[in-house]
Design a protein around this motif. Structure first.
Motif, PDB file in Angstrom:
ATOM      1  N   GLY A 111      35.140  22.540  40.476  1.00  0.00           N
ATOM      2  CA  GLY A 111      34.440  22.030  39.284  1.00  0.00           C
ATOM      3  C   GLY A 111      32.956  22.373  39.236  1.00  0.00           C
ATOM      4  N   LEU A 112      32.277  22.297  40.373  1.00  0.00           N
ATOM      5  CA  LEU A 112      30.823  22.554  40.373  1.00  0.00           C
ATOM      6  C   LEU A 112      30.494  24.043  40.365  1.00  0.00           C
ATOM      7  CD1 LEU A 112      29.529  19.875  42.932  1.00  0.00           C
ATOM      8  CD2 LEU A 112      29.235  19.875  40.451  1.00  0.00           C
ATOM      9  N   VAL A 113      31.510  24.859  40.659  1.00  0.00           N
ATOM     10  CA  VAL A 113      31.269  26.308  40.718  1.00  0.00           C
ATOM     11  C   VAL A 113      31.459  26.881  39.303  1.00  0.00           C
ATOM     12  CG1 VAL A 113      31.829  28.433  41.977  1.00  0.00           C
ATOM     13  CG2 VAL A 113      32.155  26.236  43.081  1.00  0.00           C
ATOM     14  N   GLY A 201      29.293  34.433  39.680  1.00  0.00           N
ATOM     15  CA  GLY A 201      29.336  34.667  38.230  1.00  0.00           C
ATOM     16  C   GLY A 201      29.274  36.163  37.939  1.00  0.00           C
ATOM     17  N   ALA A 202      28.449  36.884  38.701  1.00  0.00           N
ATOM     18  CA  ALA A 202      28.331  38.333  38.508  1.00  0.00           C
ATOM     19  C   ALA A 202      29.641  39.018  38.886  1.00  0.00           C
ATOM     20  CB  ALA A 202      27.186  38.875  39.355  1.00  0.00           C
ATOM     21  N   ARG A 203      30.318  38.481  39.913  1.00  0.00           N
ATOM     22  CA  ARG A 203      31.604  39.066  40.322  1.00  0.00           C
ATOM     23  C   ARG A 203      32.672  38.804  39.257  1.00  0.00           C
ATOM     24  NH1 ARG A 203      31.173  37.286  46.722  1.00  0.00           N
ATOM     25  NH2 ARG A 203      29.150  38.292  46.977  1.00  0.00           N
ATOM     26  N   ARG A 204      32.653  37.605  38.708  1.00  0.00           N
ATOM     27  CA  ARG A 204      33.610  37.299  37.625  1.00  0.00           C
ATOM     28  C   ARG A 204      33.396  38.273  36.455  1.00  0.00           C
ATOM     29  NH1 ARG A 204      32.804  33.351  33.161  1.00  0.00           N
ATOM     30  NH2 ARG A 204      30.849  34.513  33.235  1.00  0.00           N
ATOM     31  N   ASP A 205      32.113  38.466  36.082  1.00  0.00           N
ATOM     32  CA  ASP A 205      31.808  39.375  34.964  1.00  0.00           C
ATOM     33  C   ASP A 205      32.298  40.787  35.269  1.00  0.00           C
ATOM     34  OD1 ASP A 205      30.594  37.274  33.747  1.00  0.00           O
ATOM     35  OD2 ASP A 205      28.536  37.905  34.192  1.00  0.00           O
ATOM     36  N   ALA A 206      32.062  41.234  36.511  1.00  0.00           N
ATOM     37  CA  ALA A 206      32.466  42.596  36.882  1.00  0.00           C
ATOM     38  C   ALA A 206      33.978  42.743  36.785  1.00  0.00           C
ATOM     39  CB  ALA A 206      31.994  42.918  38.296  1.00  0.00           C
ATOM     40  N   GLY A 225      34.388  29.577  35.492  1.00  0.00           N
ATOM     41  CA  GLY A 225      33.953  29.288  36.852  1.00  0.00           C
ATOM     42  C   GLY A 225      35.088  29.519  37.832  1.00  0.00           C
ATOM     43  N   GLY A 226      34.896  29.075  39.068  1.00  0.00           N
ATOM     44  CA  GLY A 226      35.950  29.181  40.081  1.00  0.00           C
ATOM     45  C   GLY A 226      36.019  30.550  40.727  1.00  0.00           C
ATOM     46  N   TYR A 227      37.172  30.861  41.308  1.00  0.00           N
ATOM     47  CA  TYR A 227      37.339  32.066  42.120  1.00  0.00           C
ATOM     48  C   TYR A 227      38.316  33.081  41.530  1.00  0.00           C
ATOM     49  CZ  TYR A 227      35.250  30.087  46.445  1.00  0.00           C
ATOM     50  OH  TYR A 227      34.413  29.590  47.400  1.00  0.00           O
ATOM     51  N   PHE A 228      39.167  32.645  40.564  1.00  0.00           N
ATOM     52  CA  PHE A 228      40.362  33.433  40.261  1.00  0.00           C
ATOM     53  C   PHE A 228      40.528  33.823  38.797  1.00  0.00           C
ATOM     54  CE2 PHE A 228      41.446  30.275  43.609  1.00  0.00           C
ATOM     55  CZ  PHE A 228      41.461  31.165  44.674  1.00  0.00           C
ATOM     56  N   ILE A 229      41.198  34.983  38.629  1.00  0.00           N
ATOM     57  CA  ILE A 229      41.654  35.419  37.309  1.00  0.00           C
ATOM     58  C   ILE A 229      43.165  35.615  37.402  1.00  0.00           C
ATOM     59  CG2 ILE A 229      41.649  37.391  35.708  1.00  0.00           C
ATOM     60  CD1 ILE A 229      38.622  37.582  36.168  1.00  0.00           C
ATOM     61  N   ALA A 266      49.916  37.899  38.531  1.00  0.00           N
ATOM     62  CA  ALA A 266      49.242  38.035  39.827  1.00  0.00           C
ATOM     63  C   ALA A 266      47.938  37.247  39.812  1.00  0.00           C
ATOM     64  CB  ALA A 266      48.933  39.505  40.109  1.00  0.00           C
ATOM     65  N   ARG A 267      47.553  36.745  40.991  1.00  0.00           N
ATOM     66  CA  ARG A 267      46.244  36.098  41.128  1.00  0.00           C
ATOM     67  C   ARG A 267      45.266  37.100  41.690  1.00  0.00           C
ATOM     68  NH1 ARG A 267      44.784  31.656  45.642  1.00  0.00           N
ATOM     69  NH2 ARG A 267      44.446  33.595  46.801  1.00  0.00           N
ATOM     70  N   LEU A 268      44.206  37.347  40.924  1.00  0.00           N
ATOM     71  CA  LEU A 268      43.143  38.226  41.398  1.00  0.00           C
ATOM     72  C   LEU A 268      41.965  37.345  41.811  1.00  0.00           C
ATOM     73  CD1 LEU A 268      43.100  40.976  38.584  1.00  0.00           C
ATOM     74  CD2 LEU A 268      44.570  40.853  40.612  1.00  0.00           C
ATOM     75  N   ALA A 269      41.467  37.544  43.028  1.00  0.00           N
ATOM     76  CA  ALA A 269      40.317  36.769  43.495  1.00  0.00           C
ATOM     77  C   ALA A 269      39.075  37.663  43.449  1.00  0.00           C
ATOM     78  CB  ALA A 269      40.560  36.276  44.910  1.00  0.00           C
ATOM     79  N   PHE A 270      38.037  37.179  42.774  1.00  0.00           N
ATOM     80  CA  PHE A 270      36.791  37.958  42.714  1.00  0.00           C
ATOM     81  C   PHE A 270      35.735  37.370  43.649  1.00  0.00           C
ATOM     82  CE2 PHE A 270      36.906  34.983  39.098  1.00  0.00           C
ATOM     83  CZ  PHE A 270      35.810  34.192  39.381  1.00  0.00           C
ATOM     84  N   SER A 271      36.095  36.303  44.367  1.00  0.00           N
ATOM     85  CA  SER A 271      35.087  35.527  45.089  1.00  0.00           C
ATOM     86  C   SER A 271      34.517  36.228  46.318  1.00  0.00           C
ATOM     87  CB  SER A 271      35.695  34.187  45.507  1.00  0.00           C
ATOM     88  OG  SER A 271      36.942  34.390  46.134  1.00  0.00           O
ATOM     89  N   PHE A 272      35.311  37.084  46.962  1.00  0.00           N
ATOM     90  CA  PHE A 272      34.929  37.541  48.300  1.00  0.00           C
ATOM     91  C   PHE A 272      34.562  39.019  48.353  1.00  0.00           C
ATOM     92  CE2 PHE A 272      36.098  38.497  52.854  1.00  0.00           C
ATOM     93  CZ  PHE A 272      35.121  37.696  53.419  1.00  0.00           C
ATOM     94  N   VAL A 273      34.548  39.687  47.226  1.00  0.00           N
ATOM     95  CA  VAL A 273      34.349  41.145  47.244  1.00  0.00           C
ATOM     96  C   VAL A 273      33.092  41.532  46.458  1.00  0.00           C
ATOM     97  CG1 VAL A 273      36.567  42.262  47.755  1.00  0.00           C
ATOM     98  CG2 VAL A 273      36.277  41.044  45.607  1.00  0.00           C
TER      99      VAL A 273
END
Ligand code: PLP
Length: 293
Positions: A111-113, A201-206, A225-229, A266-273
């Protein structure tokens, strides 16, 4: 109640409601699914769409089968879909919980992310904490390795879970809690949250931009917000089968079926890359998807 990561609280709940019936979102976070199944819990998936859990599907699930022990929901930036339950639906969900005396576990580690937009009220705030248990953790806002999570429990459940916790570990690890306490005391929490928001946020946008460019025929969620698309490829695509070739191409994801989702998701995670890895990863993934996309 403080736990060693919020997932441990789920283990206590699964023990407490062993052999009961639990409603979950379809799709939902895979680890609780495994924990609940291992405790003999009957899992009833409830459909969701872009606005989160579908209240009519919830009403239907409540009207059939054994009375559920509780509903497990991740209303904000859901794992795995990135979707957020709309405010209107939050009100309806609380109404349904009251009508059917349905306990709810609101799992809210993300929620806070938030990168943009305004936060909707939590179910816990709307309901007042009699039926809704609220859980969160410092895993996404400070560090996952600390293993500090917490549950805000209704009084009756608090005594029962505390008894389970004490017989499991006597006390959750104090060193992790002391570290979180010191982090908060030094005023590091807010600046760190801003740092996390700006990096992620920049990773989500990318990732959103890369999907737009590389996979114009597919659908995906647009989380604030969050980690996933959540990626939905055309019907007939099987992301579980695609995982091997994807791995060989140096890109990975979690097939939606692991979360109880359809085979083409599929779950794509943008949080760690990094931003470059995101662009390159989506490009390589797109090259593997049938040309009809
Ligand atoms: C929805 C959800 N709940 C709980 C957790 C686990 O958090 P913790 O590290 O506090 O156990 C995660 C971690 O990925 C999660 O996505």
């Amino acid at each position: 109640m403080i736990t060693n990561g919020s997932l441990q609280g789920m283990v206590f709940l699964a023990e407490r409601f062993r052999s009961g019936r639990v409603l979950v979102e379809a799709p939902t976070y895979d680890r609780p699914l495994k924990i609940l199944a291992a405790h003999g819990v009957e899992i009833s998936p409830v459909a969701m769409d872009d606005e989160g859990l579908d209240p009519s599907a919830l009403e239907h699930a409540l009207g059939s089968g054994e009375k559920p022990a509780f509903l497990y929901t991740i209303p904000t930036f859901q794992n795995p879909s990135g979707r957020t339950l709309s405010t209107e639906r939050r009100h309806r969900l609380v109404e349904l919980a009251r009508e059917h005396d349905l306990p709810v576990l609101e799992d809210d580690p993300y929620g806070l992310v938030r990168y943009e937009g305004t936060a909707p009220p939590t179910l816990f705030e709307l309901e007042g904490g009699e039926l809704v248990t609220y859980s969160s953790s410092f895993s996404k806002t400070i560090a996952p390795g600390l293993r500090v999570g917490y549950f805000v429990l209704p009084a009756a459940l608090e005594r029962e879970l505390e008894a389970l916790a004490v017989s499991t570990y006597i006390t959750p690890v104090l060193l992790g809690q002391a570290t979180v306490f010191e982090f908060l005391r030094r005023g590091n929490f807010e600046p760190n949250l801003e740092r996390v928001r700006s990096l992620l946020g920049a990773r989500r946008d990318a990732m959103l931009e890369a999907l737009e460019t590389e996979l114009p025929g597919a659908r995906w969620s647009h989380p604030e917000g969050g980690y996933f698309i959540w990626l939905e490829l055309p019907d007939g695509t099987d992301t579980t089968k695609l995982l091997g070739p994807a791995g060989e191409a140096g890109v990975t994801y979690v097939p939606g079926a692991d979360f109880g989702g359809e085979p083409n998701t599929a779950r794509l995670a943008f949080s760690f890359v990094s931003l470059d890895e995101i662009r390159e990863g989506v490009r390589r993934l797109a090259a593997l998807v049938p040309v009809s996309v």
